[in-house]
Design a protein around this motif. Structure first.
Motif, PDB file in Angstrom:
ATOM      1  N   VAL A 171       0.838  -1.205   0.000  1.00  0.00           N
ATOM      2  CA  VAL A 171       0.000   0.000   0.000  1.00  0.00           C
ATOM      3  C   VAL A 171       0.871   1.252   0.000  1.00  0.00           C
ATOM      4  O   VAL A 171       0.518   2.259  -0.619  1.00  0.00           O
ATOM      5  CB  VAL A 171      -0.966  -0.005   1.210  1.00  0.00           C
ATOM      6  N   SER A 172       2.025   1.186   0.636  1.00  0.00           N
ATOM      7  CA  SER A 172       2.896   2.365   0.735  1.00  0.00           C
ATOM      8  C   SER A 172       3.323   2.898  -0.637  1.00  0.00           C
ATOM      9  O   SER A 172       3.651   4.069  -0.774  1.00  0.00           O
ATOM     10  CB  SER A 172       4.132   2.048   1.579  1.00  0.00           C
ATOM     11  N   ARG A 173       3.281   2.063  -1.663  1.00  0.00           N
ATOM     12  CA  ARG A 173       3.623   2.504  -3.025  1.00  0.00           C
ATOM     13  C   ARG A 173       2.610   3.506  -3.579  1.00  0.00           C
ATOM     14  O   ARG A 173       2.886   4.210  -4.534  1.00  0.00           O
ATOM     15  CB  ARG A 173       3.697   1.306  -3.971  1.00  0.00           C
ATOM     16  N   ASN A 212      -1.678   9.206  -2.429  1.00  0.00           N
ATOM     17  CA  ASN A 212      -3.101   9.462  -2.627  1.00  0.00           C
ATOM     18  C   ASN A 212      -3.909   8.586  -1.674  1.00  0.00           C
ATOM     19  O   ASN A 212      -4.161   7.424  -1.965  1.00  0.00           O
ATOM     20  CB  ASN A 212      -3.486   9.192  -4.089  1.00  0.00           C
ATOM     21  N   ALA A 213      -4.324   9.166  -0.564  1.00  0.00           N
ATOM     22  CA  ALA A 213      -5.053   8.414   0.461  1.00  0.00           C
ATOM     23  C   ALA A 213      -6.403   7.908  -0.044  1.00  0.00           C
ATOM     24  O   ALA A 213      -6.944   6.933   0.479  1.00  0.00           O
ATOM     25  CB  ALA A 213      -5.246   9.279   1.700  1.00  0.00           C
ATOM     26  N   ASP A 214      -6.962   8.552  -1.081  1.00  0.00           N
ATOM     27  CA  ASP A 214      -8.271   8.161  -1.595  1.00  0.00           C
ATOM     28  C   ASP A 214      -8.260   6.835  -2.352  1.00  0.00           C
ATOM     29  O   ASP A 214      -9.318   6.268  -2.600  1.00  0.00           O
ATOM     30  CB  ASP A 214      -8.829   9.249  -2.517  1.00  0.00           C
ATOM     31  N   VAL A 215      -7.077   6.333  -2.723  1.00  0.00           N
ATOM     32  CA  VAL A 215      -7.032   5.100  -3.520  1.00  0.00           C
ATOM     33  C   VAL A 215      -7.598   3.907  -2.762  1.00  0.00           C
ATOM     34  O   VAL A 215      -8.041   2.946  -3.379  1.00  0.00           O
ATOM     35  CB  VAL A 215      -5.617   4.769  -4.052  1.00  0.00           C
ATOM     36  N   LEU A 216      -7.606   3.967  -1.438  1.00  0.00           N
ATOM     37  CA  LEU A 216      -8.118   2.839  -0.656  1.00  0.00           C
ATOM     38  C   LEU A 216      -9.627   2.915  -0.429  1.00  0.00           C
ATOM     39  O   LEU A 216     -10.223   1.951   0.039  1.00  0.00           O
ATOM     40  CB  LEU A 216      -7.386   2.739   0.682  1.00  0.00           C
ATOM     41  N   HIS A 217     -10.241   4.028  -0.777  1.00  0.00           N
ATOM     42  CA  HIS A 217     -11.684   4.184  -0.540  1.00  0.00           C
ATOM     43  C   HIS A 217     -12.522   3.082  -1.201  1.00  0.00           C
ATOM     44  O   HIS A 217     -13.413   2.521  -0.546  1.00  0.00           O
ATOM     45  CB  HIS A 217     -12.161   5.576  -0.961  1.00  0.00           C
ATOM     46  N   ALA A 244     -11.277  -1.231  -7.494  1.00  0.00           N
ATOM     47  CA  ALA A 244     -10.605  -1.706  -6.284  1.00  0.00           C
ATOM     48  C   ALA A 244      -9.458  -2.635  -6.686  1.00  0.00           C
ATOM     49  O   ALA A 244      -9.194  -3.657  -6.063  1.00  0.00           O
ATOM     50  CB  ALA A 244     -11.585  -2.399  -5.343  1.00  0.00           C
ATOM     51  N   CYS A 245      -8.819  -2.267  -7.785  1.00  0.00           N
ATOM     52  CA  CYS A 245      -7.594  -2.905  -8.247  1.00  0.00           C
ATOM     53  C   CYS A 245      -6.642  -1.771  -8.602  1.00  0.00           C
ATOM     54  O   CYS A 245      -7.055  -0.796  -9.234  1.00  0.00           O
ATOM     55  CB  CYS A 245      -7.828  -3.768  -9.479  1.00  0.00           C
ATOM     56  N   LEU A 246      -5.409  -1.900  -8.211  1.00  0.00           N
ATOM     57  CA  LEU A 246      -4.408  -0.871  -8.496  1.00  0.00           C
ATOM     58  C   LEU A 246      -3.180  -1.520  -9.099  1.00  0.00           C
ATOM     59  O   LEU A 246      -2.850  -2.661  -8.777  1.00  0.00           O
ATOM     60  CB  LEU A 246      -3.996  -0.140  -7.221  1.00  0.00           C
ATOM     61  N   ASP A 247      -2.504  -0.756  -9.944  1.00  0.00           N
ATOM     62  CA  ASP A 247      -1.253  -1.217 -10.522  1.00  0.00           C
ATOM     63  C   ASP A 247      -0.378   0.009 -10.775  1.00  0.00           C
ATOM     64  O   ASP A 247      -0.894   1.082 -11.095  1.00  0.00           O
ATOM     65  CB  ASP A 247      -1.503  -1.962 -11.837  1.00  0.00           C
ATOM     66  N   THR A 248       0.909  -0.149 -10.651  1.00  0.00           N
ATOM     67  CA  THR A 248       1.807   0.974 -10.914  1.00  0.00           C
ATOM     68  C   THR A 248       1.851   1.331 -12.396  1.00  0.00           C
ATOM     69  O   THR A 248       2.194   2.446 -12.752  1.00  0.00           O
ATOM     70  CB  THR A 248       3.244   0.678 -10.426  1.00  0.00           C
ATOM     71  N   ASP A 249       1.473   0.402 -13.266  1.00  0.00           N
ATOM     72  CA  ASP A 249       1.437   0.651 -14.705  1.00  0.00           C
ATOM     73  C   ASP A 249      -0.024   0.796 -15.140  1.00  0.00           C
ATOM     74  O   ASP A 249      -0.755  -0.196 -15.227  1.00  0.00           O
ATOM     75  CB  ASP A 249       2.113  -0.495 -15.453  1.00  0.00           C
ATOM     76  N   THR A 250      -0.455   2.019 -15.393  1.00  0.00           N
ATOM     77  CA  THR A 250      -1.860   2.272 -15.708  1.00  0.00           C
ATOM     78  C   THR A 250      -2.296   1.628 -17.028  1.00  0.00           C
ATOM     79  O   THR A 250      -3.452   1.215 -17.149  1.00  0.00           O
ATOM     80  CB  THR A 250      -2.163   3.789 -15.753  1.00  0.00           C
ATOM     81  N   GLU A 251      -1.404   1.514 -17.997  1.00  0.00           N
ATOM     82  CA  GLU A 251      -1.773   0.894 -19.269  1.00  0.00           C
ATOM     83  C   GLU A 251      -1.963  -0.612 -19.106  1.00  0.00           C
ATOM     84  O   GLU A 251      -2.911  -1.193 -19.654  1.00  0.00           O
ATOM     85  CB  GLU A 251      -0.730   1.191 -20.351  1.00  0.00           C
ATOM     86  N   VAL A 252      -1.105  -1.253 -18.357  1.00  0.00           N
ATOM     87  CA  VAL A 252      -1.269  -2.683 -18.091  1.00  0.00           C
ATOM     88  C   VAL A 252      -2.585  -2.906 -17.337  1.00  0.00           C
ATOM     89  O   VAL A 252      -3.352  -3.821 -17.655  1.00  0.00           O
ATOM     90  CB  VAL A 252      -0.060  -3.245 -17.305  1.00  0.00           C
ATOM     91  N   HIS A 253      -2.854  -2.066 -16.359  1.00  0.00           N
ATOM     92  CA  HIS A 253      -4.115  -2.147 -15.604  1.00  0.00           C
ATOM     93  C   HIS A 253      -5.310  -2.054 -16.556  1.00  0.00           C
ATOM     94  O   HIS A 253      -6.228  -2.875 -16.500  1.00  0.00           O
ATOM     95  CB  HIS A 253      -4.165  -1.034 -14.554  1.00  0.00           C
TER      96      HIS A 253
END
Length: 189
Positions: free
Chosen positions: A20-22, A26-31, A155-164
């Motif tokens: 999560v620290s990555r 943006n604290a809202d990403v966990l909402h 409710a899925c996150l990835d550091t690479d937005t295009e792969v996501h």
């Protein structure tokens, strides 16, 4: 339509401090995760937390495993390390399992399948960090194990937005229903 609440489980995957620290800027990403967990609890859908962690000395890490070899060399991510603990914003309730896995898939080396089969759960609702890691690997293995699935796209996150984007829009729909958290919640009522 059969009551999915009795047969579904929400898998909250890799929402642990070190991952999560990555996304901490943006604290809202966990909402969306928090919202999905609360909805599952209100609808009596089991919530199962998945984390990745290793034993002291890293006996689970093969020298051929590029993804985890660096962790074993640099230290950290042991099951007692703070990085492997579930993030404080989504703490499990006492009756909610926290399962430790040793690879990307939530099934790898864990007792997840035993718990799911024991509870007669046949439908999985997936969310987690990262889309290209735990979510993809778990979806593929769960599909091979004949689970029905829903992926919560926001409710899925990835550091690479295009792969996501490619996974959510093109790959996952081949094996799962892909819905936003709000759309999924609307199906529970």
């Amino acid at each position: 339509m059969q009551n999915q609440n009795k047969k579904s489980a929400l898998l909250v995957m890799d929402l642990q401090n070190g991952i999560v620290s990555r996304f901490a800027e943006n604290a809202d990403v966990l909402h969306p995760f928090q919202k999905a967990i609360e909805a599952a609890r209100q609808n009596h859908i089991p919530v199962i937390f998945i984390r990745v962690g290793f034993s002291e000395g890293y006996p689970e890490v093969s020298p051929q495993n590029k993804a985890f070899l660096a962790i074993s060399k640099n230290g950290g991510m042991t099951i007692s390390d703070s990085a492997t603990q579930i993030h404080e914003s989504i703490q499990p309730k006492p009756n909610e399992p926290v399962i430790t896995k040793y690879r990307f898939s939530a099934f790898a080396g864990s007792n997840l399948e035993v718990i799911l089969r024991s509870q007669q759960i046949n439908t999985l609702v997936l969310c987690g960090i990262s889309t290209s890691g735990v979510v993809l690997s778990t979806l593929r293995e769960a599909g091979d194990k004949d689970f029905a699935m829903t992926v919560l796209s926001d409710a899925c996150l990835d550091t690479d937005t295009e792969v996501h984007r490619v996974l959510i829009e093109k790959v996952f729909p081949r094996q799962a229903d892909v819905q936003t958290v709000d759309t999924w919640i609307s199906t529970l009522n």
